[in-house]
Scaffold this motif. Sequence first.
Motif, mmCIF file in Angstrom:
data_model
loop_
_atom_site.group_PDB
_atom_site.id
_atom_site.type_symbol
_atom_site.label_atom_id
_atom_site.label_comp_id
_atom_site.label_asym_id
_atom_site.label_seq_id
_atom_site.Cartn_x
_atom_site.Cartn_y
_atom_site.Cartn_z
ATOM 1 N N LYS A 1 0.814 -1.306 0.087
ATOM 2 C CA LYS A 1 0.034 0.034 -0.062
ATOM 3 C C LYS A 1 0.892 1.083 -0.130
ATOM 4 C CE LYS A 1 -4.034 -1.764 2.309
ATOM 5 N NZ LYS A 1 -4.980 -1.525 1.095
ATOM 6 N N GLY A 2 0.281 2.346 -0.217
ATOM 7 C CA GLY A 2 0.978 3.615 -0.183
ATOM 8 C C GLY A 2 -0.047 4.747 -0.161
ATOM 9 N N ARG A 3 0.645 6.046 -0.073
ATOM 10 C CA ARG A 3 -0.247 7.271 -0.044
ATOM 11 C C ARG A 3 0.626 8.389 -0.690
ATOM 12 N NH1 ARG A 3 -1.770 9.652 5.702
ATOM 13 N NH2 ARG A 3 0.490 9.669 6.595
ATOM 14 N N PHE A 4 -0.007 9.444 -1.108
ATOM 15 C CA PHE A 4 0.362 10.759 -1.349
ATOM 16 C C PHE A 4 -0.571 11.686 -0.239
ATOM 17 C CE2 PHE A 4 2.014 8.569 -5.137
ATOM 18 C CZ PHE A 4 3.187 8.964 -5.287
ATOM 19 N N TYR A 5 0.089 12.376 0.497
ATOM 20 C CA TYR A 5 -0.598 13.012 1.385
ATOM 21 C C TYR A 5 0.185 14.460 1.728
ATOM 22 C CZ TYR A 5 3.017 11.742 4.798
ATOM 23 O OH TYR A 5 4.388 11.506 5.235
ATOM 24 N N THR B 1 -4.832 7.324 -1.445
ATOM 25 C CA THR B 1 -4.293 5.950 -1.225
ATOM 26 C C THR B 1 -4.402 5.301 -2.284
ATOM 27 O OG1 THR B 1 -6.225 5.240 -0.307
ATOM 28 C CG2 THR B 1 -4.883 6.408 1.149
ATOM 29 N N TYR B 2 -3.233 4.356 -2.334
ATOM 30 C CA TYR B 2 -3.492 3.200 -3.465
ATOM 31 C C TYR B 2 -2.813 1.888 -2.913
ATOM 32 C CZ TYR B 2 1.810 4.321 -3.627
ATOM 33 O OH TYR B 2 3.086 4.542 -3.138
ATOM 34 N N SER B 3 -3.147 0.917 -3.633
ATOM 35 C CA SER B 3 -2.680 -0.551 -3.225
ATOM 36 C C SER B 3 -1.914 -1.067 -4.384
ATOM 37 C CB SER B 3 -3.972 -1.492 -3.379
ATOM 38 O OG SER B 3 -4.748 -1.147 -2.135
ATOM 39 N N VAL B 4 -0.838 -1.794 -4.154
ATOM 40 C CA VAL B 4 0.151 -2.263 -5.027
ATOM 41 C C VAL B 4 -0.558 -3.476 -5.581
ATOM 42 C CG1 VAL B 4 2.392 -3.298 -5.553
ATOM 43 C CG2 VAL B 4 2.276 -1.300 -4.023
ATOM 44 N N ILE C 1 -0.495 -0.106 -9.986
ATOM 45 C CA ILE C 1 -1.314 0.316 -8.765
ATOM 46 C C ILE C 1 -2.850 0.669 -8.723
ATOM 47 C CG2 ILE C 1 0.799 1.163 -7.438
ATOM 48 C CD1 ILE C 1 -0.092 4.099 -8.168
ATOM 49 N N ILE C 2 -3.394 0.519 -8.089
ATOM 50 C CA ILE C 2 -4.980 0.831 -7.975
ATOM 51 C C ILE C 2 -5.322 2.126 -6.960
ATOM 52 C CG2 ILE C 2 -7.213 -0.080 -7.201
ATOM 53 C CD1 ILE C 2 -5.992 -3.090 -7.542
ATOM 54 N N LEU D 1 -9.656 3.218 -9.252
ATOM 55 C CA LEU D 1 -10.951 2.718 -8.789
ATOM 56 C C LEU D 1 -11.658 3.832 -8.011
ATOM 57 C CD1 LEU D 1 -10.642 -0.967 -7.555
ATOM 58 C CD2 LEU D 1 -11.422 0.013 -9.548
ATOM 59 N N CYS D 2 -10.936 4.952 -7.327
ATOM 60 C CA CYS D 2 -11.555 5.978 -6.809
ATOM 61 C C CYS D 2 -12.174 6.795 -7.670
ATOM 62 C CB CYS D 2 -10.362 6.950 -5.959
ATOM 63 S SG CYS D 2 -10.760 8.645 -5.706
ATOM 64 N N PRO D 3 -13.515 7.207 -7.263
ATOM 65 C CA PRO D 3 -14.255 8.089 -8.382
ATOM 66 C C PRO D 3 -13.588 9.244 -8.783
ATOM 67 C CG PRO D 3 -15.639 6.830 -6.703
ATOM 68 C CD PRO D 3 -14.337 6.834 -6.018
#
Length: 95
Positions: free
Chosen positions: A13-17, A29-32, A38-39, A76-78
Amino acid sequence: MSNDIKQESSASKGRFYLEKEGKAVAEMTYSVAGSHKIIIDHTEVNDSLRGQGIGEKLLKTLIEYVRSEDIKVIPLCPFAKAKIQENKEYQDVLV
């Protein structure tokens, strides 16, 4: 407040914040999903920052990152999905 977007990631997982006073006030957020995929799961921006383009800045930073790492994206995030569909310049990162 600094507009410096940070990244943290793990193997799955990861995120930009964006932080304000040590707390995340916006994140994407994203999933590898493999070694080069990534998703994008979720985007959230604190109500106090809405309308300032912070979500788009998060997405732009993520797009720059995946391009530099030769990673493809499944949005997948709208929010992310809509912004990528609107912006033809971002569509090269899609799976």
